[in-house]
Write a protein that holds these residues in place. Structure first.
Motif, PDB file in Angstrom:
ATOM      1  N   HIS A   1      21.295   6.064  10.360  1.00 34.92           N
ATOM      2  CA  HIS A   1      21.264   7.134  11.366  1.00 34.92           C
ATOM      3  C   HIS A   1      20.255   8.196  10.947  1.00 34.92           C
ATOM      4  CE1 HIS A   1      24.842   5.321  13.030  1.00 34.92           C
ATOM      5  NE2 HIS A   1      25.400   5.351  11.833  1.00 34.92           N
ATOM      6  N   GLU A   2      19.787   8.987  11.915  1.00 33.90           N
ATOM      7  CA  GLU A   2      18.832  10.057  11.606  1.00 33.90           C
ATOM      8  C   GLU A   2      19.495  11.102  10.700  1.00 33.90           C
ATOM      9  OE1 GLU A   2      15.685   9.986  12.170  1.00 33.90           O
ATOM     10  OE2 GLU A   2      15.853   8.148  13.311  1.00 33.90           O
ATOM     11  N   PRO A   3      18.811  11.687   9.737  1.00 34.33           N
ATOM     12  CA  PRO A   3      17.367  11.559   9.494  1.00 34.33           C
ATOM     13  C   PRO A   3      16.977  10.356   8.638  1.00 34.33           C
ATOM     14  CG  PRO A   3      18.278  13.140   7.955  1.00 34.33           C
ATOM     15  CD  PRO A   3      19.427  12.644   8.784  1.00 34.33           C
ATOM     16  N   PHE A   4      17.983   9.552   8.206  1.00 35.48           N
ATOM     17  CA  PHE A   4      17.654   8.453   7.302  1.00 35.48           C
ATOM     18  C   PHE A   4      17.172   7.189   8.038  1.00 35.48           C
ATOM     19  CE2 PHE A   4      20.968  10.926   5.061  1.00 35.48           C
ATOM     20  CZ  PHE A   4      20.207  11.328   3.984  1.00 35.48           C
ATOM     21  N   GLY A   5      17.619   7.052   9.289  1.00 36.78           N
ATOM     22  CA  GLY A   5      17.395   5.815  10.040  1.00 36.78           C
ATOM     23  C   GLY A   5      15.981   5.284   9.986  1.00 36.78           C
ATOM     24  N   SER A   6      15.018   6.169  10.333  1.00 33.57           N
ATOM     25  CA  SER A   6      13.641   5.700  10.435  1.00 33.57           C
ATOM     26  C   SER A   6      12.852   5.886   9.140  1.00 33.57           C
ATOM     27  CB  SER A   6      12.930   6.446  11.560  1.00 33.57           C
ATOM     28  OG  SER A   6      12.990   7.830  11.284  1.00 33.57           O
ATOM     29  N   LEU A   7      13.561   6.396   8.121  1.00 37.78           N
ATOM     30  CA  LEU A   7      12.862   6.745   6.881  1.00 37.78           C
ATOM     31  C   LEU A   7      12.276   5.517   6.170  1.00 37.78           C
ATOM     32  CD1 LEU A   7      12.410   9.540   5.738  1.00 37.78           C
ATOM     33  CD2 LEU A   7      14.259   9.127   4.129  1.00 37.78           C
ATOM     34  N   GLU A   8      13.044   4.434   6.175  1.00 40.73           N
ATOM     35  CA  GLU A   8      12.571   3.227   5.485  1.00 40.73           C
ATOM     36  C   GLU A   8      11.268   2.727   6.117  1.00 40.73           C
ATOM     37  OE1 GLU A   8      15.440   0.059   4.859  1.00 40.73           O
ATOM     38  OE2 GLU A   8      13.805  -1.376   4.731  1.00 40.73           O
ATOM     39  N   GLN A   9      11.268   2.694   7.456  1.00 41.59           N
ATOM     40  CA  GLN A   9      10.075   2.248   8.175  1.00 41.59           C
ATOM     41  C   GLN A   9       8.895   3.178   7.895  1.00 41.59           C
ATOM     42  OE1 GLN A   9      10.465  -0.680   9.528  1.00 41.59           O
ATOM     43  NE2 GLN A   9       8.259  -0.722   9.899  1.00 41.59           N
ATOM     44  N   ARG A  10       9.175   4.475   7.883  1.00 37.66           N
ATOM     45  CA  ARG A  10       8.123   5.458   7.626  1.00 37.66           C
ATOM     46  C   ARG A  10       7.565   5.280   6.209  1.00 37.66           C
ATOM     47  NH1 ARG A  10       7.135  10.324  10.157  1.00 37.66           N
ATOM     48  NH2 ARG A  10       9.160  10.412  11.159  1.00 37.66           N
ATOM     49  N   PHE A  11       8.477   5.071   5.265  1.00 42.33           N
ATOM     50  CA  PHE A  11       8.060   4.870   3.871  1.00 42.33           C
ATOM     51  C   PHE A  11       7.192   3.609   3.736  1.00 42.33           C
ATOM     52  CE2 PHE A  11      11.323   7.342   1.097  1.00 42.33           C
ATOM     53  CZ  PHE A  11      10.702   8.523   1.487  1.00 42.33           C
ATOM     54  N   LEU A  12       7.549   2.588   4.486  1.00 40.54           N
ATOM     55  CA  LEU A  12       6.770   1.345   4.410  1.00 40.54           C
ATOM     56  C   LEU A  12       5.340   1.559   4.917  1.00 40.54           C
ATOM     57  CD1 LEU A  12       9.317  -1.435   5.416  1.00 40.54           C
ATOM     58  CD2 LEU A  12       8.184  -1.137   3.221  1.00 40.54           C
ATOM     59  N   VAL A  13       5.205   2.364   5.979  1.00 41.98           N
ATOM     60  CA  VAL A  13       3.869   2.696   6.503  1.00 41.98           C
ATOM     61  C   VAL A  13       3.093   3.494   5.453  1.00 41.98           C
ATOM     62  CG1 VAL A  13       2.620   4.013   8.256  1.00 41.98           C
ATOM     63  CG2 VAL A  13       4.561   2.606   8.925  1.00 41.98           C
ATOM     64  N   TRP A  14       3.756   4.468   4.878  1.00 42.53           N
ATOM     65  CA  TRP A  14       3.107   5.287   3.833  1.00 42.53           C
ATOM     66  C   TRP A  14       2.687   4.407   2.658  1.00 42.53           C
ATOM     67  CZ3 TRP A  14       6.221  10.497   3.136  1.00 42.53           C
ATOM     68  CH2 TRP A  14       6.217  11.175   4.361  1.00 42.53           C
ATOM     69  N   TYR A  15       3.571   3.492   2.315  1.00 42.19           N
ATOM     70  CA  TYR A  15       3.301   2.560   1.211  1.00 42.19           C
ATOM     71  C   TYR A  15       2.013   1.782   1.492  1.00 42.19           C
ATOM     72  CZ  TYR A  15       4.292  -1.362  -1.978  1.00 42.19           C
ATOM     73  OH  TYR A  15       4.222  -2.308  -2.960  1.00 42.19           O
ATOM     74  N   SER A  16       1.880   1.291   2.739  1.00 42.10           N
ATOM     75  CA  SER A  16       0.679   0.529   3.118  1.00 42.10           C
ATOM     76  C   SER A  16      -0.564   1.403   3.037  1.00 42.10           C
ATOM     77  CB  SER A  16       0.814  -0.020   4.542  1.00 42.10           C
ATOM     78  OG  SER A  16       1.889  -0.886   4.603  1.00 42.10           O
ATOM     79  N   ILE A  17      -0.428   2.676   3.467  1.00 43.95           N
ATOM     80  CA  ILE A  17      -1.583   3.586   3.447  1.00 43.95           C
ATOM     81  C   ILE A  17      -2.029   3.842   2.004  1.00 43.95           C
ATOM     82  CG2 ILE A  17      -2.344   5.956   3.937  1.00 43.95           C
ATOM     83  CD1 ILE A  17      -0.444   5.846   6.412  1.00 43.95           C
ATOM     84  N   VAL A  18      -1.054   4.150   1.139  1.00 44.61           N
ATOM     85  CA  VAL A  18      -1.394   4.407  -0.273  1.00 44.61           C
ATOM     86  C   VAL A  18      -2.003   3.150  -0.896  1.00 44.61           C
ATOM     87  CG1 VAL A  18      -0.462   5.016  -2.539  1.00 44.61           C
ATOM     88  CG2 VAL A  18       0.379   6.182  -0.513  1.00 44.61           C
ATOM     89  N   ALA A  19      -1.411   1.987  -0.579  1.00 44.01           N
ATOM     90  CA  ALA A  19      -1.935   0.725  -1.120  1.00 44.01           C
ATOM     91  C   ALA A  19      -3.360   0.486  -0.620  1.00 44.01           C
ATOM     92  CB  ALA A  19      -1.026  -0.432  -0.726  1.00 44.01           C
ATOM     93  N   GLY A  20      -3.634   0.922   0.617  1.00 48.03           N
ATOM     94  CA  GLY A  20      -4.982   0.776   1.176  1.00 48.03           C
ATOM     95  C   GLY A  20      -6.015   1.535   0.365  1.00 48.03           C
ATOM     96  N   PHE A  21      -5.637   2.732  -0.097  1.00 51.22           N
ATOM     97  CA  PHE A  21      -6.564   3.532  -0.917  1.00 51.22           C
ATOM     98  C   PHE A  21      -6.872   2.851  -2.253  1.00 51.22           C
ATOM     99  CE2 PHE A  21      -5.562   6.884   2.055  1.00 51.22           C
ATOM    100  CZ  PHE A  21      -6.707   7.663   2.061  1.00 51.22           C
ATOM    101  N   THR A  22      -5.893   2.093  -2.766  1.00 46.51           N
ATOM    102  CA  THR A  22      -6.119   1.444  -4.065  1.00 46.51           C
ATOM    103  C   THR A  22      -7.233   0.400  -3.973  1.00 46.51           C
ATOM    104  OG1 THR A  22      -4.435  -0.201  -3.630  1.00 46.51           O
ATOM    105  CG2 THR A  22      -3.739   1.734  -4.840  1.00 46.51           C
ATOM    106  N   MET A  23      -7.482  -0.074  -2.742  1.00 50.06           N
ATOM    107  CA  MET A  23      -8.587  -1.021  -2.537  1.00 50.06           C
ATOM    108  C   MET A  23      -9.909  -0.379  -2.969  1.00 50.06           C
ATOM    109  SD  MET A  23      -9.798  -3.870  -1.505  1.00 50.06           S
ATOM    110  CE  MET A  23      -9.005  -4.888  -0.307  1.00 50.06           C
ATOM    111  N   LEU A  24     -10.032   0.935  -2.736  1.00 52.20           N
ATOM    112  CA  LEU A  24     -11.255   1.642  -3.138  1.00 52.20           C
ATOM    113  C   LEU A  24     -11.409   1.647  -4.661  1.00 52.20           C
ATOM    114  CD1 LEU A  24     -11.162   4.680  -0.702  1.00 52.20           C
ATOM    115  CD2 LEU A  24     -12.701   2.741  -0.618  1.00 52.20           C
ATOM    116  N   LEU A  25     -10.260   1.775  -5.341  1.00 51.27           N
ATOM    117  CA  LEU A  25     -10.306   1.752  -6.812  1.00 51.27           C
ATOM    118  C   LEU A  25     -10.812   0.404  -7.306  1.00 51.27           C
ATOM    119  CD1 LEU A  25      -6.980   3.433  -8.010  1.00 51.27           C
ATOM    120  CD2 LEU A  25      -9.289   4.281  -8.298  1.00 51.27           C
TER     121      LEU A  25
END
Lengths: 233, 203
Positions: A25-49
């Motif tokens: 339930h909110e505020p936790f409900g969508s947090l996992e999905q949001r974290f997964l998106v953030w995870y992908s974004i951060v992982a994307g930056f590591t490609m530059l490294l």
């Protein structure tokens, strides 16, 4: 604080991911999905490294004229041509992955042949490894050999042909008539059975062990017992 | 089309260059190998940009409004902090995004792996022992797990359980090996077919 802050972040994010699983339930409900998106974004930056490390290593090799520097030049040329074609296709076709774009041309005629042939090459090395591994010196090696041969026979036309020959040979004995068994595809059935039953059983046992080990390691990380990721940098 | 013919010749040349390794390590193979690494890295960058950074960060930042928009600065800053490794003095800051990804991985390592893998696998193993196949499956799973249980030294009649576990593991490895060999051979057939059919047009 330099060492404590990463541990706090790991504990907080790890715990939040677990909490969101139990409280959908909110505020936790969508947090996992949001974290997964953030995870992908951060992982994307590591490609530059990674890219920086690759380019830097080969540029230094070229600058110092080290042995094989010409190949480094080939590597960097391949890298930059791919990037240029990728961004050009983007600008021209709205997506680099559009069929007919220069980027997809490179993918079809350079990347796919290189990749497929590289993996096909492994067939020869697997054959040489098989010679060493499959010599039936122990019971375990014999089992390995027998199951591998049966699985391979069950997946090629040779298996069907071999079975028909075996039945024909047995039929030569007086008083036997096994011609009805010719179409049974016995090797294919044995191969399917090995894959479905004993192979599945052992694989499942191994995977369950891996997952249990992974859970234990995750707990160690969240609780700050395992800290190897904080080393380096 | 002439473009496709040129592409086929390039693909055939690269295929032969890689296969030349079967003779010995040679400059032709090394050329193809380095080219492979270069174009693969380039492809990876374009792929990450097209399916990761652009749709998840740039496009969403442009499209979203209010909190949903500005909250995207959190992963963006974390991503940029990852690049702090380039600057020696503040390199330690890269531990923060690393800790974030490790934390998410560890959290998912517990919940997702239990829900998505462990429980379904255990459920699939809890079978009625009414058929030979079910009995083999259940015994195989248990004995394989026991084989990897190193906290106790199995002696006496228990060691036979471990031997049974080894039998299942060996049959499984053999089957996986045979399956892998077939996949590789099929790839090799594909490449040979490409050379004979698309390039030389013999078959």
């Amino acid at each position: 604080m330099r060492n404590q802050l990463p541990l706090i972040i790991v504990f907080a994010t790890g715990l939040l991911v677990i909490v969101t699983f139990f409280i959908p339930h909110e505020p936790f409900g969508s947090l996992e999905q949001r974290f997964l998106v953030w995870y992908s974004i951060v992982a994307g930056f590591t490609m530059l490294l990674g890219l920086d490390s690759l380019v830097r290593y080969h540029l230094i090799k070229i600058r110092d004229r080290r042995s094989g520097w010409g190949y480094s030049l080939v590597l960097l040329s391949g890298l930059f041509v791919t990037l240029i074609l990728g961004f050009y296709s983007w600008a021209r076709y709205q997506s680099p992955f559009k069929l007919g774009s220069p980027f997809m041309y490179l993918y079809s005629y350079v990347i796919i042949p290189l990749q497929a042939t590289m993996f096909a090459l492994l067939a020869f090395f697997i054959a040489s490894a098989a010679y060493r591994a499959f010599r039936a010196r122990t019971t375990a090696a014999t089992l390995l050999l027998v199951s591998a041969v049966l699985v391979m026979l069950g997946r090629v036309p040779l298996g069907g042909w071999l079975w028909q020959k075996i039945v024909s040979l047995i039929d030569l004995l007086p008083g036997t008539n096994l011609s009805g068994l010719k179409g049974l595809e016995v090797f294919a059935r044995i191969s399917d059975w090995i894959m479905d039953v004993p192979q599945t059983a052992a694989k499942r046992g191994i995977y369950i062990g891996i997952v249990l080990g992974g859970i234990a390691m995750s707990l160690r990380i969240i609780l700050g017992i395992e800290r190897s990721y904080t080393s380096g940098s | 089309m002439i473009v496709n013919i040129i592409g086929t010749w390039i693909a055939a040349g690269l295929t032969i260059a890689i296969l030349s390794f079967l003779y010995k390590d040679n400059p032709l193979y090394k050329f193809a190998e380095h080219l492979y690494v270069g174009v693969s890295a380039g492809f990876g960058v374009i792929y990450v940009w097209a399916f990761d950074l652009k749709p998840m960060l740039i496009d969403r930042f442009i499209e979203n409004q209010g909190v949903e928009r500005w909250i995207l600065l959190v992963p963006a800053v974390l991503g940029l902090l990852m690049l702090s490794r380039w600057f020696g003095k503040i390199g330690y800051l890269s531990r923060l995004p690393l800790a974030f990804t490790v934390g998410i991985g560890a959290g998912l390592g517990i919940t997702a792996s239990i829900q998505g893998f462990l429980l379904p696998q255990i459920q699939a193993t809890l079978l009625p022992l009414t058929t030979i196949n079910n009995i083999i499956l259940v015994v195989g799973v248990i004995t394989t797990i026991l084989y990897f249980y190193f906290s106790r030294d199995f002696k006496g009649p228990f060691k036979y359980l471990l031997e049974l576990g080894i039998i299942f593991i060996m049959v499984s490895f053999g089957a996986s090996f045979g399956y892998t060999v077939m996949a590789r051979i099929s790839l090799l057939i594909g490449r040979i077919f490409f050379l004979l059919s698309d390039w030389l047009r013999i078959i």
